[in-house]
Structure formats: C-alpha cells, structure tokens
Write an enzyme that holds these catalytic residues in place. Sequence first.
Site, PDB file in Angstrom:
ATOM      1  N   LYS A  15       0.824  -1.208   0.000  1.00 58.57           N
ATOM      2  CA  LYS A  15       0.000   0.000   0.000  1.00 58.57           C
ATOM      3  C   LYS A  15       0.865   1.268   0.000  1.00 58.57           C
ATOM      4  O   LYS A  15       2.084   1.202   0.183  1.00 58.57           O
ATOM      5  CB  LYS A  15      -0.962  -0.050   1.190  1.00 58.57           C
ATOM      6  N   PHE A  64     -15.087   3.334   8.033  1.00 62.69           N
ATOM      7  CA  PHE A  64     -13.713   3.591   7.576  1.00 62.69           C
ATOM      8  C   PHE A  64     -13.600   3.648   6.047  1.00 62.69           C
ATOM      9  O   PHE A  64     -12.497   3.778   5.508  1.00 62.69           O
ATOM     10  CB  PHE A  64     -12.750   2.535   8.136  1.00 62.69           C
ATOM     11  N   ARG A  92      -1.437 -14.226   3.630  1.00 61.85           N
ATOM     12  CA  ARG A  92      -2.187 -13.609   4.730  1.00 61.85           C
ATOM     13  C   ARG A  92      -1.516 -13.900   6.072  1.00 61.85           C
ATOM     14  O   ARG A  92      -1.525 -13.073   6.978  1.00 61.85           O
ATOM     15  CB  ARG A  92      -3.648 -14.046   4.718  1.00 61.85           C
ATOM     16  N   THR A  98      -5.443  -7.695  10.452  1.00 61.16           N
ATOM     17  CA  THR A  98      -5.790  -6.412   9.838  1.00 61.16           C
ATOM     18  C   THR A  98      -5.248  -5.231  10.640  1.00 61.16           C
ATOM     19  O   THR A  98      -4.732  -4.272  10.078  1.00 61.16           O
ATOM     20  CB  THR A  98      -7.334  -6.280   9.741  1.00 61.16           C
ATOM     21  N   ARG A 112       2.467  -6.579   8.889  1.00 60.33           N
ATOM     22  CA  ARG A 112       1.665  -5.465   9.399  1.00 60.33           C
ATOM     23  C   ARG A 112       2.133  -5.050  10.801  1.00 60.33           C
ATOM     24  O   ARG A 112       2.050  -3.881  11.158  1.00 60.33           O
ATOM     25  CB  ARG A 112       0.183  -5.840   9.410  1.00 60.33           C
ATOM     26  N   ASN A 122      -2.610   0.068   7.028  1.00 61.84           N
ATOM     27  CA  ASN A 122      -1.996  -1.180   7.531  1.00 61.84           C
ATOM     28  C   ASN A 122      -1.091  -1.822   6.492  1.00 61.84           C
ATOM     29  O   ASN A 122      -0.775  -3.004   6.587  1.00 61.84           O
ATOM     30  CB  ASN A 122      -3.092  -2.140   8.010  1.00 61.84           C
ATOM     31  N   HIS A 125      -2.282  -5.696   1.535  1.00 56.42           N
ATOM     32  CA  HIS A 125      -3.563  -6.381   1.275  1.00 56.42           C
ATOM     33  C   HIS A 125      -3.240  -7.779   0.774  1.00 56.42           C
ATOM     34  O   HIS A 125      -2.243  -7.981   0.057  1.00 56.42           O
ATOM     35  CB  HIS A 125      -4.357  -5.650   0.192  1.00 56.42           C
TER      36      HIS A 125
END
Length: 151
Positions: A15, A64, A92, A98, A112, A122, A125
């Site tokens: 991100k 959010f 993941r 998250t 993260r 965070n 993805h």
Amino acid sequence: MAARKPLQYTLALLKPDICANPLLPPKIIDTIRARELNVLEQKPLLWSQADAEAFYGEHRGKFFFERLCGYMTSGPFMALVLSSPNAIKDWRALIGPTHPVRARINAPDTLRALYGLTDTRNSFHGSDSPENARQEIEFFFKDFHIDAHQK
Ligand SMILES: Nc1nc2c(ncn2[C@@H]2O[C@H](COP(=O)(O)OP(=O)(O)OP(=O)(O)O)[C@@H](O)[C@H]2O)c(=O)[nH]1
Ligand SMILES: Nc1ncnc2c1ncn2[C@@H]1O[C@H](COP(=O)(O)OP(=O)(O)O)[C@@H](O)[C@H]1O
Ligand SMILES: [Mg+2]
C-alpha cells in the site's frame, strides 16, 4: 509418487505508505521470496477515487470506507500476483492481522506488525478466498489467466 498440489494464486498489494519509501518494496519482495512465495507479476499503480471505491466496494458504508479510499489514493502503490501451493493462506499469514496494534501483540513477526501504521494504513492487502483472488487478480492484471497457468 504423491501428486503435486496445483499452485494457488493470490493478489498482494504493497500500500502507499510502503511504496512512499523506495527501499521498502524490494525488501518486502525479498521477504516474500524467502517465504517460498513466487512473484509472478508486479506493477506500480496510482488509483483514482473511483478505482479505490470499486476495489473496496464490499466495505462501502462502513465508517472507515472514506478514509480507506483516501489512503489508497494518497500515492503510488504496488500490485503483485503471488503463487505457492497455499498462496492465499501463506501471504495472509505473512502480512498478519488487519489491525497493526493487535498484530504487534499477537503476531509480532508479521509484516503489518513491522510496518503497519494504523488500522486504516496497515500497509498490505491479501486476497482472502480463491474466488476473491481470481477477481482481484483480474482487477489488476487483465491478461493474467489463472487457468492458463495451471495447465
Ligand atoms: N466502530 C468505529 N470505530 C472507529 C470509528 N472511528 C475510529 N474507529 C476505530 O478506531 C481506530 C483508530 O482510529 P484512528 O486513530 O482514526 O485510526 P485509523 O483510522 O486506523 O487511522 P487513519 O490512518 O488516520 O485513518 C480505527 O481504526 C477504528 O478501528 C468509528 O466511527 N466507529
Ligand atoms: N476498523 C478499521 N478501521 C480502519 N480501517 C479499517 C478497519 N477495518 C478495515 N480497515 C481497512 O480496510 C481494509 C480492508 O478491510 P478488511 O478486508 O476487513 O481487512 P483485510 O485487509 O485484512 O482483509 C483493511 O486492510 C484496512 O486498510
Ligand atoms: Mg479483506
């Protein structure tokens, strides 16, 4: 000889907060490869508000949603296609929960936990199901067809 499990594919995003530091994406990609995830595709992107709202449509109406779209259009980011026998779960597991604050408590070695700033920002993805992985890969890589890779 046991039959080899077919490869699984997943969509990963680094991100904008990660891509704001040019030293981080190569470091993250090294970590991905060290976890035996193959990097099949990667590309930099800059999203419009409409792109962000389309990709995160499942969250429209949540408190959010606006801040998520604001974050995801705040700068360039990177999309990757990863593969391994359990790519969805593997990626993941590597990015962790998250919420970075919870990640730092419950999963301190995850990406993260190491890089996440806030619940919104965070940093990563990962697709959360085979169907979402198919759709999300298609969203970013129109010419990437999972079936063609599985022959
Ligand atoms: N249920 C609910 N939780 C909220 C609301 N606003 C904030 N929160 C929660 O409080 C957390 C911390 O809020 P912020 O300090 O804004 O953190 P953030 O949204 O992750 O950070 P930003 O990157 O600034 O958006 C959010 O991530 C949410 O989990 C709200 O209106 N409703
Ligand atoms: N409670 C929250 N507060 C702020 N942002 C959130 C919150 N929950 C989710 N988000 C943002 O929306 C994105 C998508 O949420 P979700 O699909 O639930 O998590 P994940 O990205 O771990 O699959 C998250 O990565 C995060 O950027
Ligand atoms: Mg999700």
